[in-house]
Scaffold this active site. Sequence first.
Site, short mmCIF file in Angstrom:
data_model
loop_
_atom_site.label_atom_id
_atom_site.label_comp_id
_atom_site.label_asym_id
_atom_site.label_seq_id
_atom_site.Cartn_x
_atom_site.Cartn_y
_atom_site.Cartn_z
N GLY A 205 -6.58 16.39 -0.98
CA GLY A 205 -5.22 16.72 -0.57
C GLY A 205 -4.65 17.98 -1.17
O GLY A 205 -3.48 18.30 -0.99
N HIS A 424 0.31 14.11 -26.96
CA HIS A 424 -1.10 14.30 -27.27
C HIS A 424 -1.46 15.79 -27.23
O HIS A 424 -2.04 16.33 -28.18
CB HIS A 424 -1.92 13.50 -26.25
CG HIS A 424 -3.39 13.58 -26.44
ND1 HIS A 424 -4.15 12.53 -26.91
CD2 HIS A 424 -4.27 14.60 -26.23
CE1 HIS A 424 -5.42 12.89 -26.96
NE2 HIS A 424 -5.52 14.15 -26.55
N GLU A 425 -1.08 16.45 -26.13
CA GLU A 425 -1.42 17.87 -26.00
C GLU A 425 -0.68 18.73 -27.02
O GLU A 425 -1.23 19.68 -27.57
CB GLU A 425 -1.12 18.37 -24.58
CG GLU A 425 -1.96 17.75 -23.50
CD GLU A 425 -3.46 17.79 -23.79
OE1 GLU A 425 -3.92 18.78 -24.40
OE2 GLU A 425 -4.15 16.83 -23.43
N HIS A 428 -2.62 18.72 -30.22
CA HIS A 428 -3.72 19.69 -30.19
C HIS A 428 -3.19 21.11 -30.40
O HIS A 428 -3.70 21.89 -31.20
CB HIS A 428 -4.41 19.67 -28.82
CG HIS A 428 -5.32 18.49 -28.60
ND1 HIS A 428 -6.25 18.09 -29.50
CD2 HIS A 428 -5.44 17.66 -27.52
CE1 HIS A 428 -6.92 17.04 -29.01
NE2 HIS A 428 -6.43 16.77 -27.81
N ASP A 500 -12.12 13.41 -26.93
CA ASP A 500 -11.92 14.10 -28.21
C ASP A 500 -12.79 13.46 -29.28
O ASP A 500 -13.43 14.14 -30.08
CB ASP A 500 -10.46 13.99 -28.65
CG ASP A 500 -9.52 14.74 -27.70
OD1 ASP A 500 -10.00 15.64 -27.00
OD2 ASP A 500 -8.33 14.40 -27.69
P1 ADP Z 1 -8.19 18.57 1.27
O1 ADP Z 1 -9.09 19.17 2.31
O2 ADP Z 1 -8.16 19.34 -0.01
O3 ADP Z 1 -8.36 17.12 1.05
P2 ADP Z 1 -6.23 19.16 3.27
O4 ADP Z 1 -6.45 20.60 3.45
O5 ADP Z 1 -6.82 18.26 4.27
O6 ADP Z 1 -6.68 18.71 1.82
O7 ADP Z 1 -4.66 18.89 3.16
C1 ADP Z 1 -3.99 17.96 3.95
C2 ADP Z 1 -2.63 18.45 4.36
O8 ADP Z 1 -1.79 18.62 3.23
C3 ADP Z 1 -2.68 19.80 5.01
O9 ADP Z 1 -2.89 19.70 6.37
C4 ADP Z 1 -1.30 20.37 4.69
O10 ADP Z 1 -0.35 19.93 5.62
C5 ADP Z 1 -0.99 19.78 3.36
N1 ADP Z 1 -1.34 20.70 2.27
C6 ADP Z 1 -2.28 20.49 1.34
N2 ADP Z 1 -2.33 21.52 0.47
C7 ADP Z 1 -1.40 22.41 0.87
C8 ADP Z 1 -1.00 23.69 0.38
N3 ADP Z 1 -1.56 24.24 -0.71
N4 ADP Z 1 -0.01 24.34 1.05
C9 ADP Z 1 0.54 23.78 2.13
N5 ADP Z 1 0.20 22.59 2.64
C10 ADP Z 1 -0.75 21.89 2.03
ZN ZN Z 2 -7.12 15.35 -26.51
#
Ligand code: ADP
Ligand code: ZN
Length: 642
Positions: A205, A424-425, A428, A500
Amino acid sequence: MKKKNPNNRKIISVGQIVSWLIVFLVAVWLFNKPAVKETTLGYSEFKQKVAAAEVSDLTVAPGEISGTYKNSEGKLVPFTTVRMEDPNLVQELSTAKVKFKAQPDRSWVGNVLFNLLWIVLLIGLWWFIFIRPQRSDGKSAMNFARSKAKLQDPSQQTVTFKDVAGCDEAKEELQDVIKFLKNPKKFQKLGGKLPKGVLLYGAPGTGKTLLAKAVAGEAGVSFFSASASEFVEMFVGVGAARVRDLFDQAKKNAPAIIFIDELDAVGRRRFAGIGGGHDEREQTLNQLLIELDGFESKQGIILMASTNRPDVLDPALIRPGRFDRHVSVPAPDLKGREEILHVHAKKVKLSDDVDLKQVAKGTPGFVGADLANVINEAAILAARADKEAVEKSDLDEAVERVLAGPQKKSRIISKHEQQIIAAHESGHTIVARLTNHSDPVHKVTIIPRGQALGYTLQLPLEDKFLTSKSELLDKLCILLAGRAAEEIVFGEITSGASDDLNKTMAYARKMVMELGMSEKLGPIALPNGEDSEVFLGRDLSRHNTLSEELARTIDEEILHLIKTSYDRAKQIIISHREAFDKLVATLLEKEVVEASEIDEILGLKPVVVEEQPQPSPTDSVKPEPKAPKATKPEAQQADLFE
Ligand code: ADP
Ligand code: ZN
């Protein structure tokens, strides 16, 4: 260089042959079933046997008489004979006291119908196996080795880089690919190295598919996309045929981008796991490798693929000349999230009370797809309420809906967990900044990346080939500072420090057993047991060479190193509690804190912290042994403390 592959159609016929064979065998079995060895008797011979009372079990059918007779050895032999017009037969049979039964007449129509039944049955079977499944697909029987790839025409290509937000670095890296696709010849003339395979990796996503589409859109070329899972089919060989077909189609439409989603579905390391390989997947992977090697990027084809598990891919796939460009598509940070929200908000009408920056702040851990979902949900909510525009309340509600979505729970981090990660970070970071023999801190973040929930990045100032004991002691201290911070702030420790702790153990063991950095043991180096399972110096291979006492001392020294380092980390954090708390708060607000701001929070001048009592001035710098496979100078690499 188009290689005509003669095997292409063979795959289709293999499937067909198998099924026809089944049909054939069934038919043979059916027709042969009644086959019993029978003798055919002449009618006069039959009459003689009747007269001699040698026949029995007679069946008199309209055209045929069958039964058994006793041969010269007294055995019963089945026989048939043609029935002749013989009005005296019944008379003769009763005279000879032969029992017989009559079979009713089956007309020729009946016979034809009976035979037709079989033919219809067979055709039906054939239809059921071959035609029907394809019909529902809208494809014919010949097509199941064709790739199901979707083609997007350049003329319909509407996605461009404008539609992808929050991954500027990835876009930058893909500029080359676009330049090349726009004009391969010119690109070559200028001496550009031709890209061939680009691997996009990042969480689901994050927009990998979108990016690939946008590259095609920017370059104005055809875009073929297929999901790798489509290649893994029931029949061995079908996946490979589909891969071939995909490349053939793309070559016909060059310049083009071939995009393979979820590459790990076929690209997993071969021979991994118990039970050996998976034939079909392996064949498909091999075919993919063959195609990758077989096409010249001169042809104007670029292969792109996405995965969220680059670590499980077969090494052969990511070798130079194959998927040799790796582009990270990370989860967006605060700024990126705001940009993505803006991209998707273009399609809806927002009311004046909406501040997308505020929405971005409230959505840590959301990826592009989640954010697109938020806008979409908000628009639906607004429409349902008959509103003129999407209002702030709609967006808030939408965020909650997406958050509560069942599948997101594991990825999106709760407020409380964020606080733990920030502490935690910060632990570090502060210890890394306040110890004298450590590399400068570059930045610290609580944005999850890969398996890590957050990380502190240290970059070395210069290349180093020796690592001093002081540096290693500081490293142990920094490694343990995450756990120490958790304990100080929450009085409770979490599983977040497991990596870690593993690293700490490895370093401490190395210092004592390989680098001669233990005071008690002095400059000793024990035989390297790198490949064997080592546990607290008590591994089996060393049992024979180490005395019980030496083994115990090793354990003690390792534990001592870890214990003192942990105490030191705690002490540093406690004595800088105010700055530490400030860093935690800043981290929670901004998610990423850069070096300059860390210094600001800490009051710029780094505070000198007492070394542990352990090292005396003379032994603080100890070169590592100069063995050829001597340990890599760790300090040279960037350090990620997760
Ligand atoms: P992946 O292939 O990494 O699983 P997708 O490209 O299928 O993700 O993303 C799914 C939807 O989420 C896209 O069609 C878009 O609508 C939205 N989306 C994801 N990342 C972005 C981004 N960086 N900018 C704009 N829309 C995004
Ligand atoms: Zn750590």
